[in-house]
Design an enzyme around this catalytic site. Structure first.
Site, PDB file in Angstrom:
ATOM      1  N   HIS A  25       1.094  -1.461   0.025  1.00  0.00           N
ATOM      2  CA  HIS A  25      -0.101   0.175   0.311  1.00  0.00           C
ATOM      3  C   HIS A  25       1.180   1.684  -0.105  1.00  0.00           C
ATOM      4  O   HIS A  25       0.490   2.221   0.139  1.00  0.00           O
ATOM      5  CB  HIS A  25      -0.981  -0.308   1.108  1.00  0.00           C
ATOM      6  N   SER A  59      14.061  22.029 -15.882  1.00  0.00           N
ATOM      7  CA  SER A  59      12.778  22.899 -16.356  1.00  0.00           C
ATOM      8  C   SER A  59      12.983  24.372 -16.843  1.00  0.00           C
ATOM      9  O   SER A  59      14.367  24.410 -16.952  1.00  0.00           O
ATOM     10  CB  SER A  59      12.822  23.162 -14.737  1.00  0.00           C
ATOM     11  N   LYS A 110      15.224  22.196 -10.987  1.00  0.00           N
ATOM     12  CA  LYS A 110      14.523  21.243 -11.115  1.00  0.00           C
ATOM     13  C   LYS A 110      15.610  19.680 -12.021  1.00  0.00           C
ATOM     14  O   LYS A 110      16.354  20.272 -12.565  1.00  0.00           O
ATOM     15  CB  LYS A 110      13.642  21.711 -11.572  1.00  0.00           C
ATOM     16  N   GLU A 135       9.374   9.054 -16.488  1.00  0.00           N
ATOM     17  CA  GLU A 135       7.263   9.207 -17.040  1.00  0.00           C
ATOM     18  C   GLU A 135       7.020   9.133 -18.613  1.00  0.00           C
ATOM     19  O   GLU A 135       6.177   8.698 -18.824  1.00  0.00           O
ATOM     20  CB  GLU A 135       7.158  10.702 -16.738  1.00  0.00           C
TER      21      GLU A 135
END
Ligand code: ARG
Length: 456
Positions: free
Chosen positions: A155, A276, A282, A289
């Site tokens: 979980h 970024s 970043k 992704e």
């Protein structure tokens, strides 16, 4: 520039031609198309349907086309409907009348079925090689991290300590199954459809087994109607690719989580990260992704082809031409993702201290603390309750189980002795789990041994 002008009195509408044509995407099967034709012609000659002179002339013509395509001297021409028409027209323009005999005893329906099988067969082998590379990378990480402790989750909550080797091993199992699936599909599809004609076989005395043998098939398909309209193997291949992508996607999800500021379990190499445009600090896991994102595309191809096939009466229908772009795109996507993922994995840095520190928190040793009591005669359900109280106490004081004093332990149960600390150390928690498949070093070494043999 058509194979079928005879019974028509009008030119095809330009939009219709474009809509109907597949050469823009099926040209990638040029090699399969030509090799299939060479085998077909060899068989026709063996059966006395073509003479030897014709066979040689056609074969040489086809080889020169192949050579010219590969060296860039010949470009595909979208005036032609598909790769089959293009190659045949080229052949006729190069060798004349003998070229017109190439299509004897054949239809584009069994031809395209053959081309697609040849293409798919090869891609399955290529994909398998990429998965083998990935498995080797995983095995390397496993061997180096047999004692790297990290939290195992259920979980997405810290559950029990495991090792990085164990966690990587889970993916090894997944990708190993993916290879088995690919092999199953390969074996099931490896029967040659050529000789099935448009749908009802041919009137020529073809030796289908001979063509099948020349092309490396296990044998011939046994029903000509099915042969020209079977796309099951493509659906199975899309399904296998969907599962591969699902596995990659889960892995990418974990990499994204592990790379987050909160976890810091890993550092993705600069060469596999992106920045970024506005936030200078970043460093994003875009590759992970994107692989996760592209999974949807492969699932989509599977759904799409299933839907295309669901209402089709026997035998060939033009709908089936829709199989190609879907399968080609899914193959490119899946192969690309495996390759990119492997590169990212090979350059990942694992922050062992962060992993270990994380495993220490979250009471991942609570089960082992309960087991300690059980080993001292306390029934498991009571032990569970006692440790539950201890956890509550620790949460209140913001400490871990190993940070409690023996006195504090004893106020809750007199059974606890000094050895409780050893019993709940991360090392003990992992080391006690040594049944095959568990994270303990002995069990892990056995499995690594099996994997090493498997990859050899
Ligand atoms: N381009 C077609 C396909 O991909 C080849 C078969 C054409 N056969 C036909 N009867 N129109 O399916």
């Amino acid at each position: 520039m058509k194979l079928w002008g005879g019974r028509f009195t009008k030119e095809t509408n330009k939009l219709v031609h474009n809509f109907n044509a597949s050469i823009s995407f099926d040209s990638r099967m040029y090699k399969e198309d030509i090799n299939g034709s060479i085998a077909h012609v060899a068989m026709l000659a063996k059966q006395g349907i073509l003479n030897d002179e014709e066979r040689i002339s056609i074969t040489e013509g086809l080889n020169s086309i192949l050579n010219d395509i590969e060296t860039g001297r010949l470009e595909f021409d979208d005036e032609y409907e598909d790769i089959h028409s293009f190659v045949e027209a080229q052949l006729i323009s190069r060798i004349g009348d003998a070229g017109k005999k190439l299509h004897t005893g054949r239809s584009r329906n069994d031809q395209v079925a053959l081309d697609m099988k040849l293409y798919t067969r090869n891609e399955i082998i290529e994909m398998d090689k990429l998965i083998v590379n990935l498995l080797n990378s995983l095995l390397k990480i496993m061997k180096e991290n047999i004692d790297t402790i990290m939290p195992g989750f259920t979980h997405l909550q810290k559950a029990q300590p495991v090792t990085l080797a164990h966690h990587m091993g889970a993916y090894f199992e997944m990708f190993k199954r993916d290879r088995e699936r690919l092999k199953d599909i390969y074996d099931r599809m490896n029967y040659c459809p050529l000789g099935s004609g448009a749908l009802a076989g041919t009137t020529y005395p073809l030796d289908r087994a001979y063509t099948a043998e020349l092309l490396g098939f296990e044998g011939v398909t046994l029903n000509s109607m099915d042969s020209v309209s079977d796309r099951d193997y493509l659906i199975e291949f899309l399904s296998a690719m969907s599962v591969i992508m699902m596995h990659l996607s889960r892995f990418c999800e974990e990499i994204t989580i592990w790379n987050s500021n909160e976890y810091r379990f890993i550092d993705i190499d600069d060469s596999y990260s992106t920045g970024s445009s506005i936030m200078p600090q970043k460093k994003n896991p875009d590759i992970a992704e994107l692989i996760r994102g592209k999974t949807g595309r492969v699932y989509g191809a599977l759904m799409s082809l299933l839907t295309t096939m669901k209402g089709l009466s026997l035998a060939y229908n033009k709908d089936m031409q829709e199989d190609k772009e879907l399968v080609f795109d899914a193959i490119d996507t899946t192969k690309g993702c495996i390759l990119l993922f492997n590169g990212m994995l090979d350059t990942l840095v694992f922050n062992k201290e962060s992993m270990r520190a994380s495993a220490e928190g979250g009471f991942t040793n609570a089960t082992d603390a309960a087991d300690y009591l059980v080993n001292h005669g306390v029934p498991f359900r009571d032990a569970h309750g006692i440790i539950g109280q201890l956890v509550l106490y620790c949460i209140d004081k913001n400490i871990s189980l190993s940070e409690m004093t023996l006195d504090e332990y004893k106020t809750i149960s007199p059974v606890f002795e000094e050895d409780i600390f050893d019993a709940i150390s991360m090392e003990t928690c992992v080391e006690k789990r040594n049944t095959i498949g568990a994270p303990g070093q002995k069990a892990m070494r056995e499995v690594i041994d099996i994997y090493e043999k498997y990859l050899k």
